[in-house]
Write an enzyme that holds these catalytic residues in place. Sequence first.
Site, PDB file in Angstrom:
ATOM      1  N   HIS A  63       0.478  -3.307   3.190  1.00  0.00           N
ATOM      2  CA  HIS A  63      -0.615  -2.353   2.641  1.00  0.00           C
ATOM      3  C   HIS A  63      -1.761  -3.480   2.733  1.00  0.00           C
ATOM      4  CE1 HIS A  63       1.878   0.116   0.170  1.00  0.00           C
ATOM      5  NE2 HIS A  63       2.575  -0.953  -0.008  1.00  0.00           N
ATOM      6  N   LEU A  64      -2.855  -2.781   3.659  1.00  0.00           N
ATOM      7  CA  LEU A  64      -3.910  -3.500   4.220  1.00  0.00           C
ATOM      8  C   LEU A  64      -5.166  -3.150   3.519  1.00  0.00           C
ATOM      9  CD1 LEU A  64      -2.981  -3.876   7.964  1.00  0.00           C
ATOM     10  CD2 LEU A  64      -2.430  -5.365   5.985  1.00  0.00           C
ATOM     11  N   ASN A  95      -1.618   4.437   1.601  1.00  0.00           N
ATOM     12  CA  ASN A  95      -2.087   4.682   0.001  1.00  0.00           C
ATOM     13  C   ASN A  95      -3.393   3.845   0.023  1.00  0.00           C
ATOM     14  OD1 ASN A  95      -0.838   2.104   0.160  1.00  0.00           O
ATOM     15  ND2 ASN A  95      -0.112   2.150  -1.913  1.00  0.00           N
ATOM     16  N   ASP A 153       4.209   6.567   0.831  1.00  0.00           N
ATOM     17  CA  ASP A 153       4.343   5.492   0.091  1.00  0.00           C
ATOM     18  C   ASP A 153       3.721   5.061  -1.031  1.00  0.00           C
ATOM     19  OD1 ASP A 153       6.165   2.923  -0.292  1.00  0.00           O
ATOM     20  OD2 ASP A 153       4.046   1.978   0.149  1.00  0.00           O
ATOM     21  N   HIS A 180       9.566   6.643  -0.011  1.00  0.00           N
ATOM     22  CA  HIS A 180       9.599   5.732  -1.313  1.00  0.00           C
ATOM     23  C   HIS A 180      10.457   6.485  -2.342  1.00  0.00           C
ATOM     24  CE1 HIS A 180       7.228   3.404  -4.509  1.00  0.00           C
ATOM     25  NE2 HIS A 180       7.732   4.163  -5.086  1.00  0.00           N
ATOM     26  N   HIS A 233      12.141  -0.139   0.873  1.00  0.00           N
ATOM     27  CA  HIS A 233      12.453  -1.027  -0.410  1.00  0.00           C
ATOM     28  C   HIS A 233      13.342  -0.672  -0.968  1.00  0.00           C
ATOM     29  CE1 HIS A 233       9.701   1.885  -2.127  1.00  0.00           C
ATOM     30  NE2 HIS A 233       8.420   1.162  -1.745  1.00  0.00           N
ATOM     31  N   ASN A 279       7.279  -2.721  -7.579  1.00  0.00           N
ATOM     32  CA  ASN A 279       7.654  -1.450  -7.480  1.00  0.00           C
ATOM     33  C   ASN A 279       8.579  -1.203  -6.194  1.00  0.00           C
ATOM     34  OD1 ASN A 279       8.541   1.162  -8.855  1.00  0.00           O
ATOM     35  ND2 ASN A 279       6.784   2.221  -7.771  1.00  0.00           N
ATOM     36  N   ASP A 306       6.606  -5.169   2.183  1.00  0.00           N
ATOM     37  CA  ASP A 306       5.784  -4.543   1.225  1.00  0.00           C
ATOM     38  C   ASP A 306       4.300  -5.339   0.546  1.00  0.00           C
ATOM     39  OD1 ASP A 306       4.997  -2.432  -0.422  1.00  0.00           O
ATOM     40  OD2 ASP A 306       6.732  -2.503  -1.776  1.00  0.00           O
ATOM     41  N   HIS A 310      -3.631  -7.767  -4.405  1.00  0.00           N
ATOM     42  CA  HIS A 310      -4.206  -7.484  -5.272  1.00  0.00           C
ATOM     43  C   HIS A 310      -5.526  -8.331  -5.643  1.00  0.00           C
ATOM     44  CE1 HIS A 310      -2.183  -3.486  -5.966  1.00  0.00           C
ATOM     45  NE2 HIS A 310      -0.908  -4.296  -5.876  1.00  0.00           N
TER      46      HIS A 310
END
Length: 425
Positions: A63-64, A95, A153, A180, A233, A279, A306, A310
Amino acid sequence: MNRILIKNGHIVDPGSGKDGVLDILVEDGKIREVNRNLKVENARVIDCTGKYVFPGFIDMHTHLREPGEEYKEDISTGSNAALHGGFTTVLAMPNTKPPIDSRGLVEFVIRRSKEEKKSEVFPVGAITKGREGRELAEIGDMREGGAIAFSDDGDWVKNSSIMRRALEYSKIFHTVIISHAEDPDLSRLGVANESALSYKLGLRGKPKESEYIAIFRDIALSRLTGGRLHIAHVSTKESAQLIKMAKEEGLPVTAEVTPHHLIFTEENLEIFDPVYKVNPPLRKNEDREFLIEALKEGVIDVIATDHAPHASFEKEDEFLAAPFGMIWLDFAFSALYTFLIQKNKLDLKTVIQSLTTGPSKILGLDDRGSLEKGKRADIVIFDPEKDIEITRNFLKSKAKNTPLFGNKLKGKVIITIKEGEVFEW
Ligand code: DOR
């Protein structure tokens, strides 16, 4: 001509089957030769005595956060963190805000990756418009624009008819649908594995069945359509058993596991630190051990991080409010080396395969994933004798949400070569 001679390194390349001390000649961004005692004129020589040499790693799940949440991470910092950890190729999940659900946004991510010239970023397009699960997105158009795979995802595509269409499209457009797998009606509001421990801690649980039911449905739709399904995952023993059955049946199903599901367990939650909130949730030790075996057996094809950055103010909130996810790109391999390879839980070849040929085969990235002649010169040089310390200074990622923050790990990626360009760390 740009020539690099990598000398005396211990090469581990599951793609070509090479495992031993060999030299590599790189010419103009490509592997030219791999052999004993190579001698060439006018080359930059990198002496790798006592070091390991691997193909560049491919992370098919990151997630970038660009566009929209650049305060957490962006394509520049994320692709630099990737390169720092030996990942020369990464897939960016859609996302984002807005979600990557159109050709314009797919092209934006590719353009940003080209501008940065760090790890190569391939966008994953959303399966449904706005990732809302209601209407199929323009999969063909996004594929033409460069989307490598498709996923909602963060959410399961709950509507079976839409998922069926997506899997049908995967055949027409030669792509893969990444699921997902989580039935939200069972897991909504859950923040931990549903178990005796989650009751004791007073945390609402996500039962294993929410993953199992979702994978079961997705496998059924792969059987119906013949479409290419990849399960993101995988976190439980029962899920791995289901994937094993699908593979034995010959269905086009593959799967990944994260480093956190291989290293940590639900017991880490006993200290109520949201840094362990992910998750799917961390499960039991028996699940962790089963996932390790599934990786060894080839039931699980890939280790994908994954990487979920944050901001501190979000992740350091109380457990229920904090977002899911932890970061990995800067140090995933050192962690796998320290906690699994050195402890003889996994062998080096299995781990390298799951980071190189595993993902390259699934994604059809035939130009990389191995050190064979003619492939892109994407190479990792790893010093098993050096330690790293996970500090703010070490991380290229904007985020620091990892339980390993402040810890030391054994082994360091000292050089990453991407298409013949050398990055020393
Ligand atoms: O832990 C997670 N974080 N799991 C997901 O499915 C989403 C991800 C994120 O985007 O932060």
